[in-house]
Design a protein around this motif. Structure first.
Motif, short mmCIF file in Angstrom:
data_model
loop_
_atom_site.label_atom_id
_atom_site.label_comp_id
_atom_site.label_asym_id
_atom_site.label_seq_id
_atom_site.Cartn_x
_atom_site.Cartn_y
_atom_site.Cartn_z
N VAL B 53 1.00 -1.36 -0.15
CA VAL B 53 -0.04 0.08 0.05
C VAL B 53 0.94 1.23 0.13
CG1 VAL B 53 -1.78 1.35 1.25
CG2 VAL B 53 -1.76 -1.14 1.14
N PHE B 55 1.14 4.94 0.41
CA PHE B 55 0.51 6.25 0.80
C PHE B 55 0.98 7.36 0.28
CE2 PHE B 55 -2.47 4.07 3.13
CZ PHE B 55 -2.15 3.77 4.47
N THR B 101 12.75 0.57 1.24
CA THR B 101 11.94 0.00 2.09
C THR B 101 11.08 -1.39 1.80
OG1 THR B 101 10.33 1.29 0.70
CG2 THR B 101 11.02 2.44 2.60
N ARG B 105 8.16 -4.72 6.33
CA ARG B 105 6.76 -5.33 6.10
C ARG B 105 5.92 -4.29 5.63
NH1 ARG B 105 4.08 -6.60 11.01
NH2 ARG B 105 5.71 -5.33 12.26
N ILE B 107 3.07 -2.44 6.86
CA ILE B 107 2.63 -1.24 7.37
C ILE B 107 3.92 -0.41 7.33
CG2 ILE B 107 3.08 -1.67 9.81
CD1 ILE B 107 0.85 0.18 10.34
N PHE B 108 5.17 -1.00 7.43
CA PHE B 108 6.25 0.05 7.51
C PHE B 108 6.58 0.66 6.15
CE2 PHE B 108 7.47 -0.46 11.56
CZ PHE B 108 7.48 -1.62 12.04
N SER B 110 4.26 1.37 4.07
CA SER B 110 3.38 2.50 3.88
C SER B 110 3.70 3.77 4.66
CB SER B 110 1.90 2.07 4.31
OG SER B 110 1.68 0.78 3.58
N ILE B 111 4.03 3.52 5.85
CA ILE B 111 4.68 4.76 6.57
C ILE B 111 5.71 5.31 5.98
CG2 ILE B 111 5.39 5.48 8.87
CD1 ILE B 111 2.42 4.69 8.76
N ALA B 112 6.82 4.60 5.49
CA ALA B 112 7.70 5.24 4.65
C ALA B 112 7.41 6.15 3.70
CB ALA B 112 8.90 3.92 4.47
N VAL B 114 4.80 7.80 3.37
CA VAL B 114 4.31 9.10 3.95
C VAL B 114 5.43 9.90 4.24
CG1 VAL B 114 2.86 10.26 5.57
CG2 VAL B 114 2.17 8.00 4.91
N ALA B 115 6.38 9.42 5.11
CA ALA B 115 7.84 9.96 5.18
C ALA B 115 8.38 10.70 4.00
CB ALA B 115 8.66 9.13 5.91
N VAL B 116 8.20 10.07 2.93
CA VAL B 116 9.08 10.46 1.72
C VAL B 116 8.22 11.75 1.22
CG1 VAL B 116 9.17 10.06 -0.75
CG2 VAL B 116 9.73 8.33 0.87
#
Lengths: 418, 310, 290
Positions: B53, B55, B101, B105, B107-108, B110-112, B114-116
């Motif tokens: 996913v 984001f 990334t 896994r 969710i990580f 996906s969060i990464a 968002v960080a970008v």
């Protein structure tokens, strides 16, 4: 009575009756003239925008009461852009293509207006500016007329910097948000300061949505400036004043303020209260300044504002927004058309008489004769709105022609002055 | 063979529409709808086929848009060059993000992503050349090809991009790459064990997905004659770009197309009639509803209905 | 030139800020760190807590009291959310990854948009006696609102750490993340335990939301930057470590404060996300993770 006289009396009576019945005014031609804009009614600029909107609506009602423009009713269409420049290109495209608006007014303030300049230029549309600053400098649209009390950065910073110099200040700190207006103003101020021998000891930008100014105020304090020029928008202004109060700037600061938008909005002034004292800031109108006919406007405005639960004083923007309407009205009546090009030609060479005095434009579409004042807040008490009605709370310290009192320095002394 | 005919006819249809005498606003809104077809299709290549996913959709859009701005401002590059440039750089970003990334896994990852978005946004905000946080006003060149207005031309360009990206997604789906991605989605460990080069194909998918998003973002500065970071990096793009394929159906390339056409059209109607916020609410609510009740999207519902009526 | 004084003050402010960040991340540490729920809606619920505090404080109550009063309400919300998530996703397996994430992402956006529709995009603040003045120690000034947030943060972290190590339920929560089967053998119902944990995580969010609006003005879109800050803290700490959360928060707070001082406030938003990416790239299990 013979037939002729009966007909005349009959028609005349009918017209009288029709005109005296509210809401059933007689308009000669059918289709209304559409005037459209987006106004920031929520978001950081919302407090000012809502008041300004009442000023324009008052004009729309006044002109329709007189029979409209060229005999046609004026229909006013307005959207809320939420103080967000990202929303305005879409809104103005909608106004032009879906609502088929005839005359456009710009949103209040620079940041919502800047994004629509290329669009308006490409479509060849007249745009009545609304308190924007230097927003046409890159695009160079020739049908742009900015209704604002200023022309360029000089009007803002000259008075401020002069007052500082008179108080013996030599070092300047400047900080501004990273956004169109704030950067335009801060750059102008820095230029002028450099050319008149100031020593700039602090120069920083911050993101427009910054809410915590502790770090900045601390750094400013550490630089020990004698004058602090701030270019900011309303949300930031409130946070900055709270931070200044929390952290302090140091006893060597003579003068603070300059280009803080928002400290002219009545709700903001009311909520900050005594935190405002000592700040030197720009304004367009404060009680005591002479504009013929403006007292009457404020009386009518206050009635409508109280009913709409909006700023009841309406000093900063509403009379000027009413003036935008007046300028449109006078141009349309003079040129007998709503053709944008002809209106623009007329506006370029005319000096209009409005409730905020005579207004004429230079070749860039900016105000030919600026009338911006720098005022100092004094003696402001907490939680009192009516206090701002009387002169003495915002004392005009520059220019000489409107001066109401001398500036009090240093900043700390001015904060406690009575 | 059949697909190529349909694609060509659709292209002709859009060409015809852009020279017809209809309200300008149709093209203004149509551009956005077609842009979402590209974005949804691009998202689905990594999200639907492989199950990762993303984001960070706005980051890729923004790379496309700002590359176009730099090319336009520095060498007055024509639109085609801007689009190609935007696509290449966004693809590179996809590759880099993947390398960093894709070993993590779900969710990580996906969060990464968002960080970008936020890191790039901060960089752009501090970059005066492209306007920084204040934004940049742009004047469209007078280059309209044979169209009446610039907006009509952009509408047609976006139609070409949409058909192109759907064709790419279709090709991937039926190829070795697609089978490998599906194996990764179903069970990455099993795929590894059966010899699928999982990291390599994930990287390829990430790169292509990113490149297509960049291509969708490149015409935006010309579309608005203005660019500024907050709108370009807006996370609203993420919820739309992932909502549309999920609502349409993620297993087949036609799912994102259905989802995008349906949802984006509703969004445009809502924007014109009611307000801007309701857009996001519509997508959010529909997304949650579909994820909970109809996880296979509209395609899944159609399949079930077909089966039950047999 | 940056003086030692300024650096010292920045570090001290960073400590206050860091503890605040730790406190707002505690809920996520439990929900995501211990329970492995892809709870990207955590920051949105944080902002929701702030807005409820804003509403409640209009009655005249102190914002901290409002936060405490909201905790039971949010506890129930948390239980309901987890129950729903469990029934819909965890039970039925399939590709819970994508759908679970998409679900919470959707919830986050729905909360944000509803807040905009109800409250508008304007910033909201609360007032209290300790908001607006600072503690003066020599040349240094420490805003009371930060000190208040600091105290609440320490209180919450200590409370949670004790709960998780001393009580049966608390230890069960820690265990359920590691080995559900073993927990069942011990006589505890894993689903009920996870539900309890999620409820606690969301309840903590209520108080954290009150802290957020005490520290500064709040607007609906703030949940986006807080995705970075909260996930940065949780990832930095390593999943499942409460005291690690405090340390991670401090690292983030001090880094942000130093960056603001040296490079300017324009770079501050990138600090949390940058640290997050760095951690994910170098050591995904965090500093104290298992």
């Amino acid at each position: 009575m013979d037939n002729m006289r009966r007909k005349v009396i009959g028609t005349g009576t009918a017209a009288l009756v029709a005109a005296s019945v509210p809401g059933s005014l007689v308009f000669a031609q059918g289709t209304p003239i559409k005037i459209g804009m987006s106004m920031p009614q929520t978001g950081g600029l919302g407090a000012g925008g809502q008041a300004a909107l009442i000023g324009i609506r008052m004009w729309v009602d006044d002109v329709n009461a007189k029979g409209g423009l060229l005999g046609r009713k004026v229909e006013f269409i307005v959207y809320d852009d939420q103080s967000n420049g990202a929303n305005t290109p879409g809104i103005y495209t909608k106004l032009l293509d879906v609502d088929k608006v005839d005359i456009l007014i710009a949103p209040y303030a620079t940041n919502p207006t800047a994004p629509i300049m290329p669009l308006v230029k490409e479509r060849g549309k007249l745009l009545m500016g609304n308190f924007s600053f230097q927003v046409n400098s890159k695009v160079q649209h020739d049908m742009w007329f900015n209704n604002a009390p200023w022309n360029d950065a000089r009007g803002w910073s000259e008075g401020f910097l002069e007052a500082g110099k008179n108080a013996g200040a030599k070092s300047l700190a400047v900080f501004a948000a990273d956004a169109e207006f704030q950067q335009n103003l801060a750059n102008g101020a820095r230029e002028i300061a450099k050319n008149s021998g100031w020593n700039i000891v602090y120069n920083q930008n911050y993101p427009g949505n910054n809410t915590d100014f502790s770090s900045i105020i601390r750094s400013v304090r550490a630089a020990r400036p004698e004058a602090v020029f701030v270019a900011c928008y309303p949300n930031e202004a409130v946070a900055i004043m709270r931070s200044v109060n929390e952290i302090g700037l140091g006893s060597q600061v003579q003068i603070f303020g300059g280009g803080m938008v928002g400290l002219q909005f009545t709700p903001v002034m009311q909520s900050l209260g005594s935190l405002l004292n000592g700040v030197v800031n720009f304004n367009s109108y404060v009680p005591g300044m002479k504009f013929p006919g403006i007292e009457d406007f404020f009386k009518r405005y206050t009635e409508r504002a109280i009913a709409a639960k909006v700023d009841p004083l309406g000093y900063y923007l509403p009379p000027f927004n009413y003036a935008i309407g007046q300028m449109i009205e006078q141009s349309v009546n003079a040129t007998k058309t709503i053709d944008n090009k002809k209106l623009a030609e007329h506006m370029r060479k005319t000096e209009f008489s409005t409730i905020v005095g005579p207004i004429g434009f230079d070749k860039n579409g900016e105000r030919a004769k600026p009338r911006l004042v720098q005022t100092q807040f004094r003696n402001v008490k907490d939680n009192d709105l009516e206090q701002f009605r009387s002169p003495g709370k915002q004392v005009v310290v520059w220019p000489a022609v409107d001066k109401q009192g001398d500036i009090i320095t240093p900043f700390d002394r001015a904060r406690k002055a009575t | 063979m059949k697909y190529s005919i349909y694609a060509f006819l659709t292209l002709l249809g859009f060409l015809g529409l852009s020279v017809m005498n209809v309200n300008e606003y149709v093209f203004f809104a149509g551009f956005v709808i077609l842009q979402f077809v590209v974005l949804a299709t691009a998202w689905n290549i990594l999200g639907g086929y492989a199950g990762y996913v993303n984001f960070g959709v706005p980051a890729f859009i923004a790379v496309g848009a700002y590359t176009a701005v730099v090319l336009f401002k520095s060498i007055s590059a024509p639109l085609v060059v801007q689009i190609i440039g935007g696509g290449i750089l966004a693809g590179l970003l996809g590759l880099m993000v993947g390398l960093l990334t894709l070993k993590l896994r779900g969710i990580f990852f996906s969060i990464a992503t968002v960080a970008v978005v936020f890191i790039l946004e901060t960089v752009v905000m501090n970059w005066r050349y492209v306007g920084g946080a204040a934004g940049l006003q742009l004047t469209r060149p007078p280059d309209l090809w044979f169209f009446d207005t610039y907006t009509r031309m952009l509408f047609f360009v976006m139609a070409v991009l949409a058909i192109g990206s759907v064709s790419i997604a279709r090709y991937i789906q039926d190829s070795f790459l697609g089978r490998g991605l599906r194996a990764v989605r179903d069970s990455e460990e099993a795929a590894e064990c059966s010899g699928v080069p999982t990291l390599k194909i994930k990287l390829i998918a990430c790169t292509i997905s990113g490149a297509l998003m960049g291509v969708a973002g490149a015409p935006m500065p010309m579309y608005l004659s203005y660019i500024e970071p907050t709108a370009t990096f807006n996370l609203n793009y993420s919820i739309s770009a992932l909502g549309m394929p999920i609502i349409g159906g993620t297993s087949h390339w036609i799912g994102p197309v259905i989802g995008a056409l349906l949802l984006a059209t509703i969004q445009q109607i809502v924007t014109v009639t009611v307000s801007n916020e309701l857009n996001v609410l519509v997508v959010g609510v529909l997304l949650v509803l579909f994820v909970v009740l109809a996880p296979d999207g509209i395609l899944g519902l159609i399949k079930k209905w077909k089966q039950s009526s047999k | 030139m940056i003086s030692i004084d300024l650096v010292f003050e920045a570090v001290l402010f960073g400590i206050l800020l860091g503890c605040f960040y730790a406190a707002v991340s505690l809920g996520l540490s439990v929900a995501f760190g211990l329970l492995d729920v892809p709870y990207v809606a955590h920051p949105a619920l944080l902002i929701l807590g702030s807005y409820f505090t804003f509403l409640l404080s209009k009655t005249g109550l102190d914002p901290i009291i409002c936060g405490l009063l909201l905790m039971p309400v949010f506890y129930l919300i948390g239980i309901a959310l987890y129950r729903f998530y469990y029934e819909t996703f965890e039970r039925r397996s399939s590709d819970t990854g994508v759908r679970g994430l998409a679900f919470f992402f959707g919830i986050a956006f729905i909360i944000e948009v509803c807040l905009i529709l109800v409250f508008g995009v304007d910033q909201r603040t609360v007032s209290a006696t300790y908001i607006g003045s600072s503690l003066e120690i020599g040349e240094y000034r420490f805003p009371y609102r930060m000190l208040v947030a600091f105290c609440i943060a320490i209180f919450l972290t200590t409370l949670l750490t004790l709960y998780f190590s001393k009580t049966f339920n608390g230890r069960a929560i820690k265990a359920v993340g590691q080995d559900e089967g073993a927990l069942r053998l011990m006589g505890a119902n894993p689903v009920k335990i996870k539900q309890l944990a999620f409820g606690i995580a969301t309840a903590v969010n209520a108080l954290a939301g009150a802290m957020l609006i005490i520290v500064g003005p709040v607007e609906p879109a703030m949940d986006r930057i807080y995705i970075g800050r909260t996930f940065c803290v949780v990832v930095l700490a390593g999943l499942g470590s409460m005291s690690g959360t405090l340390v991670a928060g401090l690292i983030l707070g001090i880094s942000e404060s130093i960056v603001m001082m040296t490079f300017g406030a324009s770079w501050a938003p990138a600090v949390s996300f940058g640290l997050l990416l760095l951690m994910l790239g170098i050591r995904p299990q965090g500093l104290f993770g298992r």
